[in-house]
Design a protein around this motif. Structure first.
Motif, PDB file in Angstrom:
ATOM      1  N   ASN A 246       0.806  -1.220   0.000  1.00  0.00           N
ATOM      2  CA  ASN A 246       0.000   0.000   0.000  1.00  0.00           C
ATOM      3  C   ASN A 246       0.841   1.272   0.000  1.00  0.00           C
ATOM      4  N   ILE A 247       2.114   1.142   0.340  1.00  0.00           N
ATOM      5  CA  ILE A 247       2.946   2.335   0.517  1.00  0.00           C
ATOM      6  C   ILE A 247       3.663   2.650  -0.789  1.00  0.00           C
TER       7      ILE A 247
ATOM      8  N   PHE B  83      -0.716   6.625  -1.445  1.00  0.00           N
ATOM      9  CA  PHE B  83      -1.284   5.376  -0.964  1.00  0.00           C
ATOM     10  C   PHE B  83      -1.778   4.567  -2.150  1.00  0.00           C
ATOM     11  N   LYS B  84      -1.409   3.285  -2.208  1.00  0.00           N
ATOM     12  CA  LYS B  84      -1.832   2.405  -3.293  1.00  0.00           C
ATOM     13  C   LYS B  84      -2.916   1.461  -2.785  1.00  0.00           C
TER      14      LYS B  84
ATOM     15  N   LEU C  55       0.842   9.186   8.849  1.00  0.00           N
ATOM     16  CA  LEU C  55       1.927   8.930   7.914  1.00  0.00           C
ATOM     17  C   LEU C  55       2.362   7.480   8.079  1.00  0.00           C
ATOM     18  N   ILE C  56       2.465   6.751   6.964  1.00  0.00           N
ATOM     19  CA  ILE C  56       2.908   5.357   6.994  1.00  0.00           C
ATOM     20  C   ILE C  56       4.254   5.286   6.286  1.00  0.00           C
ATOM     21  N   VAL C  57       5.266   4.756   6.976  1.00  0.00           N
ATOM     22  CA  VAL C  57       6.621   4.684   6.427  1.00  0.00           C
ATOM     23  C   VAL C  57       7.020   3.224   6.287  1.00  0.00           C
TER      24      VAL C  57
ATOM     25  N   PRO D 196      -5.396   7.761   3.386  1.00  0.00           N
ATOM     26  CA  PRO D 196      -6.566   8.504   2.890  1.00  0.00           C
ATOM     27  C   PRO D 196      -7.746   8.415   3.853  1.00  0.00           C
ATOM     28  N   HIS D 197      -8.701   9.292   3.662  1.00  0.00           N
ATOM     29  CA  HIS D 197      -9.853   9.352   4.571  1.00  0.00           C
ATOM     30  C   HIS D 197     -10.719   8.101   4.477  1.00  0.00           C
TER      31      HIS D 197
END
Length: 444
Positions: free
Chosen positions: A263-264, A269-270, A294-296, A310-311
């Motif tokens: 997804n990152i 975002f994928k 935030l996703i790392v 995303p929302h």
């Protein structure tokens, strides 16, 4: 010791010679697996149906080379080598070799499957005309694809240049009336000390280490570590559950989402769906995310690769190797996401990345990522400028993708027309294929 080719050496563009291995071959094995110029090598198996039977022509690039049993070899006699190659190319590209194979997760074509595979045989002279026509069409398509790729690479270079300019303060106006970043960082730190006076075991304090200065910043900016920009709550930075707490067997078709490395994307975002049951989600709520987190990625390429949630994603949890960072409300989340894409920051981070085949940036390294911090008002202005520039480049990238898709569709059309007898004219003077096949069958 003799050089030998594996499935990894066979690509859609030909034989890749960079990592040809060597091994001992007995004399009888050498004769069995010896390669001659004009041999066609096919990928025997793949998890993707459209990769089974992927062919390449061996042109004698390495003397005395052999092939491994992950490949199949074809030697053309009565059939033109180029014609046979393009027919195999078409059968692999359209998944027909994959359909003819056996197996579930991995499709194996095998020697018997290849021997039984039907081939449309044109008259010998027409085969040569078909090969010439295919190669002429593909040459033009290759030129178009090259131009499209160049445009895509230029757009990617422009994105990097925009980030460098923006994060050096050269794309936005500085306002002397803006609150300096140092005051913003002091306010975040003070709130953190009040709420996290007793750090939890999984959130060790690393305060006292000054962030590294990577380049000269404008007045009013400051350097900070990523952990200096987090929300005033425990577990503001956390990774996903490890081991038996979350396995593939736990996935369901619906329910709360699991955010994985897939997804990152690099800044975006994928959409790659994975779910768990609501009950399992509740047991792992400590690893949950919310909109704007935030996703790392801590594993893989282009570290520190990151994106914002995303929302429409929550409720969700992060999986292992995905680090959730909850930023302070006084920080522009989009700005931090963009900052982590700066090529200079990534070069500076490279020393902390461990591993070659599986590059990894640990949780500590992610906490201590160095980020240039402008005043909050300027963060907003920078994001506005970058988004406008990226929208323009995104339109170019979208056009490039559309062109590449059209080119690939045209390749399929050319091959389909070729092997349906509609790409070149047919001559009544050509010897019929049936006559040629009868002669081969009679041993002539």
């Amino acid at each position: 010791m003799r050089p030998y080719l594996r499935a990894a050496n066979v690509t859609w563009k030909g034989i890749r010679l960079e990592d040809v291995k060597e091994m001992n071959f007995a004399d009888n094995d050498f004769e069995t697996y010896r390669l001659e110029p004009g041999d066609i090598l096919l990928n025997e198996a793949s998890g993707s149906p459209n990769e089974v039977g992927k062919p390449a022509i061996w042109r004698g690039e390495i003397e005395g080379a052999c092939f491994q049993n992950t490949l199949l070899r074809l030697r053309a006699s009565a059939v033109d080598v180029g014609y046979l190659y393009w027919y195999c190319f078409f059968a692999a590209l359209t998944g027909r070799f994959g359909e003819a194979g056996r197996g579930v997760n991995i499709r194996h074509l095998g020697k018997q499957g290849l021997m039984r595979f039907p081939i449309a045989v044109a008259p010998r002279l027409q085969q040569q005309r078909i090969v010439a026509a295919i190669e002429e069409h593909f040459s033009r398509l290759d030129a178009a694809a090259g131009a499209a790729c160049a445009a895509g690479l230029k757009a990617a270079a422009s994105r990097r240049s925009i980030l460098v300019e923006a994060l050096s303060g050269r794309l936005s106006a500085q306002n002397q009336g803006d609150e300096p970043a140092s005051m913003l960082l002091d306010r975040i730190a003070a709130a953190g000390l009040r709420s996290k006076s007793l750090p939890s075991a999984d959130e060790p304090q690393t305060q006292g280490r000054e962030p590294v200065s990577l380049w000269e910043l404008p007045r009013g900016w400051a350097w900070a570590q990523l952990q200096d920009l987090t929300a005033s709550e425990r577990r503001s930075i956390t990774d996903g559950p490890f081991g038996s707490n979350l396995k593939t067997a736990h996935y369901t078709t619906t329910g709360p989402r699991v955010i994985r490395l897939q997804n990152i994307g690099d800044g975006e975002f994928k959409r790659e769906d994975a779910h768990i049951s609501p009950e399992h989600f509740e047991s792992l709520r400590a690893h949950s995310v919310q909109s704007g987190d935030l996703i790392v990625a801590s594993l893989g390429e282009s570290l520190p690769r990151a994106c914002l949630v995303p929302h429409w994603v929550p409720p969700a949890i992060v999986k292992a190797d995905c680090i959730r960072v909850r930023l302070h409300s006084d920080v522009n989340r989009s700005y931090v996401n963009m900052a982590l894409q700066d090529p200079r920051l990534r070069r500076a981070t490279a020393a902390d990345i461990k591993g070659v085949g599986r590059p990894r940036l640990g949780l500590r390294g992610i906490r201590q990522l160095t980020v240039p911090v402008p005043p909050r008002a300027e963060q907003d202005r920078i994001v506005e400028v970058i988004e406008a520039q990226f929208a323009r480049l995104g339109a170019i990238s979208g056009a490039v993708s559309a062109v590449m898709s059209k080119i690939e569709a045209m390749r399929r059309t050319v091959l389909a027309q070729a092997f349906a007898g509609r790409l070149v004219s047919q001559s009544p003077s050509d010897e019929a294929a049936s006559v040629m096949l009868e002669r081969i069958g009679a041993g002539a």
